[in-house]
Scaffold this active site. Structure first.
Site, PDB file in Angstrom:
ATOM      1  N   HIS A 160      -1.603   5.658   8.432  1.00  0.00           N
ATOM      2  CA  HIS A 160      -0.920   5.318   8.969  1.00  0.00           C
ATOM      3  C   HIS A 160       0.578   5.047   9.119  1.00  0.00           C
ATOM      4  O   HIS A 160       1.665   4.976   9.323  1.00  0.00           O
ATOM      5  CB  HIS A 160      -1.280   3.578   8.122  1.00  0.00           C
ATOM      6  CG  HIS A 160      -0.236   2.394   9.042  1.00  0.00           C
ATOM      7  ND1 HIS A 160      -0.820   1.476   9.669  1.00  0.00           N
ATOM      8  CD2 HIS A 160       0.799   2.071   8.392  1.00  0.00           C
ATOM      9  CE1 HIS A 160       0.188   1.126   9.478  1.00  0.00           C
ATOM     10  NE2 HIS A 160       0.917   0.731   8.810  1.00  0.00           N
ATOM     11  N   GLU A 161       0.601   6.521   7.620  1.00  0.00           N
ATOM     12  CA  GLU A 161       2.012   5.710   7.211  1.00  0.00           C
ATOM     13  C   GLU A 161       2.691   7.217   7.872  1.00  0.00           C
ATOM     14  O   GLU A 161       4.179   7.084   8.484  1.00  0.00           O
ATOM     15  CB  GLU A 161       2.452   5.932   5.992  1.00  0.00           C
ATOM     16  CG  GLU A 161       1.960   5.203   4.765  1.00  0.00           C
ATOM     17  CD  GLU A 161       2.235   3.530   5.654  1.00  0.00           C
ATOM     18  OE1 GLU A 161       3.527   3.954   5.646  1.00  0.00           O
ATOM     19  OE2 GLU A 161       1.390   3.077   5.192  1.00  0.00           O
ATOM     20  N   GLU A 165       6.564   4.151   4.594  1.00  0.00           N
ATOM     21  CA  GLU A 165       7.241   5.075   6.103  1.00  0.00           C
ATOM     22  C   GLU A 165       7.994   6.397   6.116  1.00  0.00           C
ATOM     23  O   GLU A 165       8.518   6.128   7.139  1.00  0.00           O
ATOM     24  CB  GLU A 165       6.360   4.509   7.148  1.00  0.00           C
ATOM     25  CG  GLU A 165       7.807   3.721   7.346  1.00  0.00           C
ATOM     26  CD  GLU A 165       7.238   1.896   7.899  1.00  0.00           C
ATOM     27  OE1 GLU A 165       6.922   2.356   6.627  1.00  0.00           O
ATOM     28  OE2 GLU A 165       7.728   1.447   8.203  1.00  0.00           O
ATOM     29  N   ASN A 166       9.214   5.735   5.045  1.00  0.00           N
ATOM     30  CA  ASN A 166      10.028   6.057   4.774  1.00  0.00           C
ATOM     31  C   ASN A 166      10.431   8.010   5.555  1.00  0.00           C
ATOM     32  O   ASN A 166       9.769   8.553   5.259  1.00  0.00           O
ATOM     33  CB  ASN A 166      10.242   6.158   3.778  1.00  0.00           C
ATOM     34  CG  ASN A 166      10.476   4.852   2.300  1.00  0.00           C
ATOM     35  OD1 ASN A 166      11.361   4.331   2.785  1.00  0.00           O
ATOM     36  ND2 ASN A 166       9.396   5.502   1.599  1.00  0.00           N
ATOM     37  N   GLU A 179       4.122  -2.098  13.102  1.00  0.00           N
ATOM     38  CA  GLU A 179       3.127  -2.518  12.414  1.00  0.00           C
ATOM     39  C   GLU A 179       1.636  -2.533  13.765  1.00  0.00           C
ATOM     40  O   GLU A 179       0.826  -2.258  13.134  1.00  0.00           O
ATOM     41  CB  GLU A 179       3.479  -4.171  11.503  1.00  0.00           C
ATOM     42  CG  GLU A 179       4.272  -3.416  10.813  1.00  0.00           C
ATOM     43  CD  GLU A 179       4.519  -2.219   9.694  1.00  0.00           C
ATOM     44  OE1 GLU A 179       2.850  -1.446  10.001  1.00  0.00           O
ATOM     45  OE2 GLU A 179       5.336  -1.893   9.560  1.00  0.00           O
ATOM     46  N   GLY A 216       0.567  -1.050   0.346  1.00  0.00           N
ATOM     47  CA  GLY A 216       0.074   0.093  -0.067  1.00  0.00           C
ATOM     48  C   GLY A 216       0.426   1.022   0.220  1.00  0.00           C
ATOM     49  O   GLY A 216       0.081   2.084  -0.907  1.00  0.00           O
TER      50      GLY A 216
END
Ligand code: TRP
Ligand code: ZN
Length: 887
Positions: free
Chosen positions: A302-303, A269-270, A325, A266
């Site tokens: 979320h990210e 998150e870098n 997570e 999806g």
């Protein structure tokens, strides 16, 4: 000859690395034929490591050009490479390593490491993709300060991005330019990102709680600039929510999101540079359904939330994956609950968990939330790590209450900021602020399998006591035969004839009861224990596992009258919905039993009456009504079965649906008409709720088989002013199956494609609707779709729509007795094995469930797994899933 089999690694073998990397300086020269990567790494030996330990770096598919230590070139005797490593035999305690490698992003179809997606370059490093960029200590406990210089052709790649802040830029020869980025926060390599492309940016800003201004910048291809607003608004809401609910502020001056078309998952998150699958960021009313609007909001959040739960505090090793997570899914689901309807969100989450995570827990890939071993970490981005992990955090939240939980999370972030830690560290913070003992609770992390709670009760009219007896057990899973009892919160209440009863639990302190006194959280710890309620004036119906307070299977022998009472009277929205599902299941089971005797068995009138009452109750949230009137999915019924009877489940469920549709036709029609609106489209929770019930009504109207139903769907298809209504109409028409619908379906599918063929995400939906069509001949249609001009075997979204849609969203056809569906899927997996191992292994999931089917299908499915297993060069991803499924 076969290569050495991939080997498992174990949590118990964890050791700190022999070296740390203080600084990571990267230089990328992007050229058409290759990309040259120069890394300058500042190493220091770990105090605890052997003084003579060699330096062993991870590396995969790299073309090594040169190596130098402290400016002195190394010669061939000084080092050695293997398939996945580089060893430098003798190094000082502190040194600078300079390494030049070449890679070919344009040939990288695995979509990990640095690759090309359409016109741009991008990276995906989690979990172990950084080693495909350069030699490194590619493990999350090695945290480093990164600087990144990117140079490329200025025309083709005007935008050059990496983590942190841009610090310098300039022109270079031959029409090239460069940008240098610096990230002040220490991070593991899996959070590294690079993007180069011809992209447009949409900007906004956010003022943090301490008054700092943060630039928010979303990059998309020019054609998609009209689909960015929803993600931007979602981002701002998420930033505000994380400040309000967790006290967490963003920590850089710029936050960037880039949308890419080819992406295995999806989003990612870098640090400071999130990379998103276009499907999880782009949205507008013409092209996006309500479902996708909400998905975009959830994934953006979320990210973003990972910036604290994942980036500032990261994982020590990949066995701790759920540390970030599970916690982050819990955070994003609470965010969505606050932004939209809490009950609806809970029902959606529980449906997913009970259908797919429970199935995973019952299959050959079952693993604890903290796995003890794995072969390929990419296979462990699972429903267990994500959704069950979130449920475990939710239980901690329920046991502690919101205030103590917040104290615990504050302590966790403060204590471990800048560190790579374990699940134990997270729970220790929760234990420390509450003084509670979490030792038994840790079994939720260490034991796989879904616990079963069997509840019985006794009402003593003379003593006016009501006794609940709770027994728990857990079936064996591959990692262990026997399970110890779990510590879990069981939220419940009691219903009398007129509604909720006040609760007085024997032996409980007054403060364990909630303010309204009609709901209580029982703490269950033993294999069997009893709870006695006093002053119970009438025989109650228990409302059990309110809010789905623990991820268990609940067994209690409800009568149909009990279920009807819960459906109409319970104050807990989740339990009302669950009662409707349990009632529906009983009715579907009736039909499964009777179908063998009569072609058209009757459907329990009591169920139809209960449904009618719900449909006519205008005081209810329409979204809840829609969910209550949606029959349990074939997948959920299959999960509950001991042996899955594919045809019987499909036909019984459809039979009940058709009977409901016919008997309540007038009511559905009223609802459908009542919910028509002339208001402009808006993706807010209330409007979404009304559309969901309207489109559910349309579904029943079409399923009734009456011509009028189909006419209404056709009118909706032709007149819809938004994608939700248009797609609902199209799906109903395409899946109707009657001969009357056939030519209409053809016409609508053709129109729809003609209208949307330039919108890739809409075309994915169009593929998916056809791949999921339950009518006969699905496999032929799927094969045709794969020849379609818009299909692309290299694009994961297309694969998910067509192959995933067929193998996971079309049980009656995929599991066709001929076995053709299985053979087809196996061939596609073999084709994908080399090209994109992560996708190959994910698409394998339906075949791994072979043990749950009848003997005939078991044989066919197993045979296909054997064929895959025989393949010469299996990726570790596919190898692990195939061998575990066959053992
Ligand atoms: N950490 C990502 C998330 O937010 C997961 C992820 C994105 C991922 N892309 C991936 C995991 C590729 C493995 C491979 O959940
Ligand atoms: Zn995540």
């Amino acid at each position: 000859m076969k290569d050495a089999q991939p080997r498992a690694i174990f949590l118990k073998d964890y050791q700190e690395p022999d070296f740390w990397i203080k600084k990571t300086d990267l230089d990328f020269q992007l050229n058409d034929e290759y990309c040259e990567v120069t890394s300058t790494l500042t190493f220091v030996r770990n105090d605890k490591a052997d003084k003579n330990a060699a330096l062993i770096l991870h590396g995969q598919d790299l073309d090594l050009q040169s190596l130098a230590i402290d400016g002195k070139a190394l010669s061939e005797e000084d080092w050695q490479t293997a398939e996945e490593s580089l060893t430098i035999h003798s190094v000082p305690d502190a040194f600078e390593l300079r390494c030049v490698t070449r890679i070919k992003p344009q040939d990288n179809t695995s979509l990990e490491g640095l690759y090309r997606s359409r016109t741009m370059y991008c990276t995906q490093c989690e979990a172990e993709g950084f080693r495909k960029i350069t030699y490194y200590l590619d493990r999350p406990d090695v945290m480093s300060e990164f600087s990144t210089r990117i140079e490329a052709d200025k025309n083709a790649f005007p935008i050059l991005l990496s983590n942190g802040n841009p610090v310098e830029s300039g022109e270079a020869d031959n029409g090239r330019h460069w940008v240098k980025w610096h990230d002040p926060h220490l991070k593991p390599a899996y959070l590294f990102a690079l993007v180069a492309g011809n992209l447009c940016n949409i900007d906004d800003k956010f003022i943090t709680q301490s008054g700092r201004e943060v630039l928010l910048r979303i990059f998309v291809e020019e054609k998609d600039t009209d689909k960015v607003d929803h993600a931007m608004q979602s981002l701002k809401r998420a930033m505000k929510w994380d400040e309000d609910v967790y006290g967490r502020e963003y920590d850089l001056d710029i936050f960037m999101i880039v949308a890419v078309d080819d992406f295995n998952m999806g989003a990612m998150e870098n640090k400071g540079l999130n990379i998103f699958n276009t499907s999880c960021v782009l949205a507008n009313k013409d092209t996006t359904t309500d479902f996708s609007f909400q998905r975009v909001e959830a994934v953006v959040a979320h990210e973003y939330f990972h910036n604290w739960s994942g980036n500032r505090v990261t994982c020590r090793d990949w066995f701790q994956l759920s540390l970030k997570e599970g916690f982050t899914v819990f955070r994003d689901s609470e965010f969505s609950a606050d932004m939209n309807s809490r009950t609806v969100k809970r029902v959606e989450d529980v449906s997913l968990l009970r259908t797919l995570q429970f199935a995973e827990d019952a299959g050959p890939m079952a693993h604890p939330v903290q796995p003890a071993s794995f072969i390929e970490i990419s296979n462990f981005y699972t429903l267990t790590i994500y959704e069950k992990g979130a449920e475990v955090v939710r239980m901690i939240h329920s046991l502690l209450g919101p205030e103590l939980f917040r104290k615990g999370s504050d302590l966790y972030f403060e204590r471990h900021d800048g560190q790579a830690v374990t699940i134990e560290d997270f729970v220790a913070a929760m234990a420390d602020v509450s003084g509670r003992d979490f030792n038994q609770f840790m079994r939720w992390y260490r034991q796989a399998g879904t616990p079963v709670l069997t509840i019985s009760d006794r009402y003593d009219a003379n003593a006016q006591t009501y006794t609940l007896t709770v027994k728990q057990s857990c079936p064996p899973t591959p990692e262990s035969e026997s399970k110890l009892p779990y510590h879990l919160p069981l939220k419940m209440g009691l219903l009398g004839d007129a509604g909720a009863l006040p609760l007085k639990l024997r032996g409980a302190a007054a403060d364990t009861e909630t303010a309204d006194n009609t709901s209580i959280v029982l703490e269950v710890k033993d294999a069997e224990e009893s709870f006695v309620f006093e002053n119970v004036q009438e025989k109650p119906v228990p409302s059990l596992l309110r809010d789905f307070s623990a991820p268990v299977k609940l067994k209690y022998n409800y009568s149909r009258m009990d279920l009807a009472r819960l459906m109409s009277l319970d104050t807990d929205g989740f339990c009302r919905w669950d009662a409707s599902q349990q009632f529906a299941l009983q009715v579907i089971y009736d039909v499964m039993r009777d179908l063998t005797k009569a072609p058209s068995p009757e459907v329990d009138e009591a169920f139809i009456e209960a449904c009618k009452a719900v449909l006519e109750d205008e005081s209810l949230d329409p979204a809840i009504v829609a969910l209550m009137l949606t029959l349990p999915s074939e997948d959920y019924i299959a999960e509950l079965a001991t042996v899955i009877d594919v045809e019987s489940i499909h036909f019984a469920r459809n039979h009940v649906k058709r009977k409901l549709a016919q008997k309540l036709y007038a009511t559905f029609l009223q609802v459908y008409e009542r919910l028509q609106t002339h208001e402009a489209y808006s993706p807010d929770a209330e409007s979404i709720a009304r559309r969901s019930l309207k489109n559910l009504a349309l579904h029943y109207l079409v399923q009734s088989g009456k011509e009028e139903g189909l006419k209404l769907a056709e009118a909706q298809f032709d007149n819809a002013d938004n994608m939700t209504d248009s797609q609902a109409a199209l799906t109903n028409i395409a899946h109707a199956g009657s001969s009357a619908a056939e030519s209409l379906a053809e016409r609508c599918l053709k129109d729809f494609y003609g209208r949307w063929k330039n919108e890739s995400l809409v075309v994915n939906q169009w593929f998916s609707i056809q791949a999921r069509n339950p009518q006969r001949d699905a496999l032929k249609r799927v094969e045709t779709l794969m020849q379609h001009e818009a299909f692309d075997f290299n694009n994961p979204n297309k694969l998910r729509s067509v192959l995933g849609g067929f193998a996971m969203g079309n049980p009656i056809n995929f599991h066709d007795r001929s076995g053709n569906g299985y053979a087809f899927l196996a061939q596609q997996i073999l084709k994908l094995n080399k090209q994109n191992p992560q996708m190959a292994s994910r698409l394998l999931t339906p075949l791994t469930k072979w043990k749950k089917y009848d003997e005939h299908r078991q044989k066919l499915m197993k045979a296909q797994l054997e064929i895959i297993k025989k393949e010469e060069k299996l990726s570790p991803d596919v190898y692990e899933v195939v061998t575990k499924s066959l053992s």
